[in-house]
Design a protein around this motif. Structure first.
Motif, PDB file in Angstrom:
ATOM      1  N   LYS A 112    -102.276  -4.327  82.921  1.00  0.00           N
ATOM      2  CA  LYS A 112    -103.012  -3.426  83.360  1.00  0.00           C
ATOM      3  C   LYS A 112    -104.355  -4.372  83.571  1.00  0.00           C
ATOM      4  O   LYS A 112    -104.671  -3.981  84.526  1.00  0.00           O
ATOM      5  CB  LYS A 112    -103.453  -2.441  82.358  1.00  0.00           C
ATOM      6  CG  LYS A 112    -101.922  -1.568  82.055  1.00  0.00           C
ATOM      7  CD  LYS A 112    -101.982  -0.644  81.113  1.00  0.00           C
ATOM      8  CE  LYS A 112    -103.092   0.302  81.134  1.00  0.00           C
ATOM      9  NZ  LYS A 112    -103.529   1.612  80.069  1.00  0.00           N
ATOM     10  N   SER A 163    -103.141  14.460  90.570  1.00  0.00           N
ATOM     11  CA  SER A 163    -103.628  12.981  90.322  1.00  0.00           C
ATOM     12  C   SER A 163    -103.247  12.479  88.850  1.00  0.00           C
ATOM     13  O   SER A 163    -103.093  13.238  88.051  1.00  0.00           O
ATOM     14  CB  SER A 163    -105.238  13.020  90.181  1.00  0.00           C
ATOM     15  OG  SER A 163    -105.726  13.434  89.052  1.00  0.00           O
ATOM     16  N   LYS A 164    -102.993  11.141  88.727  1.00  0.00           N
ATOM     17  CA  LYS A 164    -102.549  10.464  87.683  1.00  0.00           C
ATOM     18  C   LYS A 164    -103.504  10.815  86.529  1.00  0.00           C
ATOM     19  O   LYS A 164    -103.179  10.639  85.181  1.00  0.00           O
ATOM     20  CB  LYS A 164    -102.076   9.043  87.881  1.00  0.00           C
ATOM     21  CG  LYS A 164    -100.700   8.873  88.451  1.00  0.00           C
ATOM     22  CD  LYS A 164    -100.276   7.564  88.451  1.00  0.00           C
ATOM     23  CE  LYS A 164    -101.150   6.604  89.406  1.00  0.00           C
ATOM     24  NZ  LYS A 164    -100.533   5.150  89.553  1.00  0.00           N
ATOM     25  N   VAL A 165    -105.071  10.598  86.839  1.00  0.00           N
ATOM     26  CA  VAL A 165    -105.894  10.331  86.065  1.00  0.00           C
ATOM     27  C   VAL A 165    -105.777  11.754  85.096  1.00  0.00           C
ATOM     28  O   VAL A 165    -106.127  12.066  83.877  1.00  0.00           O
ATOM     29  CB  VAL A 165    -107.296  10.364  86.891  1.00  0.00           C
ATOM     30  CG1 VAL A 165    -108.636  10.470  85.729  1.00  0.00           C
ATOM     31  CG2 VAL A 165    -107.357   8.730  87.196  1.00  0.00           C
ATOM     32  N   GLN A 166    -105.782  13.161  85.923  1.00  0.00           N
ATOM     33  CA  GLN A 166    -105.592  14.112  85.219  1.00  0.00           C
ATOM     34  C   GLN A 166    -104.650  14.341  84.360  1.00  0.00           C
ATOM     35  O   GLN A 166    -104.725  14.918  83.088  1.00  0.00           O
ATOM     36  CB  GLN A 166    -105.768  15.418  86.302  1.00  0.00           C
ATOM     37  CG  GLN A 166    -107.015  15.856  86.774  1.00  0.00           C
ATOM     38  CD  GLN A 166    -106.797  17.109  87.659  1.00  0.00           C
ATOM     39  OE1 GLN A 166    -105.945  17.134  88.694  1.00  0.00           O
ATOM     40  NE2 GLN A 166    -107.667  18.293  87.357  1.00  0.00           N
ATOM     41  N   ALA A 168    -102.844  12.037  82.642  1.00  0.00           N
ATOM     42  CA  ALA A 168    -103.217  11.132  81.828  1.00  0.00           C
ATOM     43  C   ALA A 168    -104.075  11.888  80.648  1.00  0.00           C
ATOM     44  O   ALA A 168    -103.941  11.572  79.302  1.00  0.00           O
ATOM     45  CB  ALA A 168    -103.730   9.930  82.099  1.00  0.00           C
ATOM     46  N   ASP A 169    -105.073  12.632  80.991  1.00  0.00           N
ATOM     47  CA  ASP A 169    -105.888  13.517  80.115  1.00  0.00           C
ATOM     48  C   ASP A 169    -105.243  14.851  79.764  1.00  0.00           C
ATOM     49  O   ASP A 169    -105.927  15.675  79.048  1.00  0.00           O
ATOM     50  CB  ASP A 169    -107.086  13.999  81.010  1.00  0.00           C
ATOM     51  CG  ASP A 169    -108.147  12.682  81.080  1.00  0.00           C
ATOM     52  OD1 ASP A 169    -107.727  11.665  80.188  1.00  0.00           O
ATOM     53  OD2 ASP A 169    -108.749  12.531  82.107  1.00  0.00           O
ATOM     54  N   GLN A 199     -96.677   6.878  79.564  1.00  0.00           N
ATOM     55  CA  GLN A 199     -97.817   6.059  79.995  1.00  0.00           C
ATOM     56  C   GLN A 199     -97.243   4.975  81.123  1.00  0.00           C
ATOM     57  O   GLN A 199     -98.168   4.764  81.903  1.00  0.00           O
ATOM     58  CB  GLN A 199     -98.373   5.278  78.734  1.00  0.00           C
ATOM     59  CG  GLN A 199     -98.849   6.192  77.633  1.00  0.00           C
ATOM     60  CD  GLN A 199    -100.064   7.119  78.225  1.00  0.00           C
ATOM     61  OE1 GLN A 199    -100.868   6.730  79.070  1.00  0.00           O
ATOM     62  NE2 GLN A 199     -99.924   8.469  77.903  1.00  0.00           N
TER      63      GLN A 199
END
Length: 226
Positions: A112, A163-166, A168-169, A199
């Protein structure tokens, strides 16, 4: 030694990059390599490989075997190492690499930060259906079936614009929920709570070149018991 790596240039064009593996002087020394546990008669002194900033001495001894020494050149890349050799892969190739054929024993390392040596923190896998993947310095145990399910889930949601960001949250856009139902959000919440496996696709997943209808059908099948 040079290994080929599929990547993209600054304009997004697919290119092949030659990744050079550094070579170091080899000493005649009998020892068991601390990384691969192979008994060898030739080794490379760790102090010749790493800088004075190296701190992971707990994972290595005074020497490593020549094959494991090659992996010190790969901190910038994700890769599989097996009896077939070293195979580099980029984020777009990750699901195919994980779900593809493996030759045991093998290690799967996904970087990462692109700043750390990760291979000596990874596990050697002797089973091609149940195995460990290192996501940065975290070892995640999973199965081929679980990875296929979770990549399908994440990538089909991405295809629908999520989105992946959302994700992940633990969140999901209402426009996505309107397409696939609240079962998708419940599954996402469940997966985030029960394991770290999701993840991996949340970091590497890619939107698919399929229709919106196909993506919705995929999510519906995966969430019909949720």
């Amino acid at each position: 030694m040079v290994i080929r790596y599929n990547t993209r240039d600054g304009k997004g064009k697919d290119i092949i990059k030659d990744v050079e593996i550094k070579e170091f002087p080899v000493d005649d020394v009998n020892f068991t390599c601390p990384i691969c546990r192979t008994q060898v008669k030739h080794g490379i002194a760790i102090k010749r490989i790493v800088s004075s900033n190296f701190t992971d001495w707990a994972y290595v001894g005074d020497y490593v075997c020549p094959e494991c020494a090659k992996l010190f050149s790969l901190y910038f890349y994700s890769y599989e190492v097996s009896p077939k050799g070293i195979e580099l892969f980029n984020a777009r190739e990750t699901s195919a690499k994980i779900l593809g054929a493996h030759t045991t024993p093998f290690r799967l390392i996904i970087t990462k930060s692109r700043k750390k040596h990760l291979f000596y923190k990874s596990e050697l896998n002797y089973d091609t259906d149940t195995f460990a993947i290192n996501l940065e310095d975290e070892t995640i145990h999973t199965t081929r079936e679980r990875m296929r399910e979770l990549f399908d889930f994440v990538e089909c949601l991405m295809t629908l614009g999520q989105s992946k960001v959302q994700m992940a949250d633990g969140e999901m856009a209402m426009k996505t929920i309107e397409k696939v139902g609240f079962g998708a959000l419940r599954k996402l919440t469940h997966e985030l709570e029960v394991s770290r496996e999701i993840q991996i696709p949340l970091f590497c997943g890619q939107a698919r070149e399929i229709s919106e209808e196909e993506a919705i059908t995929c999510i519906t099948i995966l969430t019909r018991t949720i």
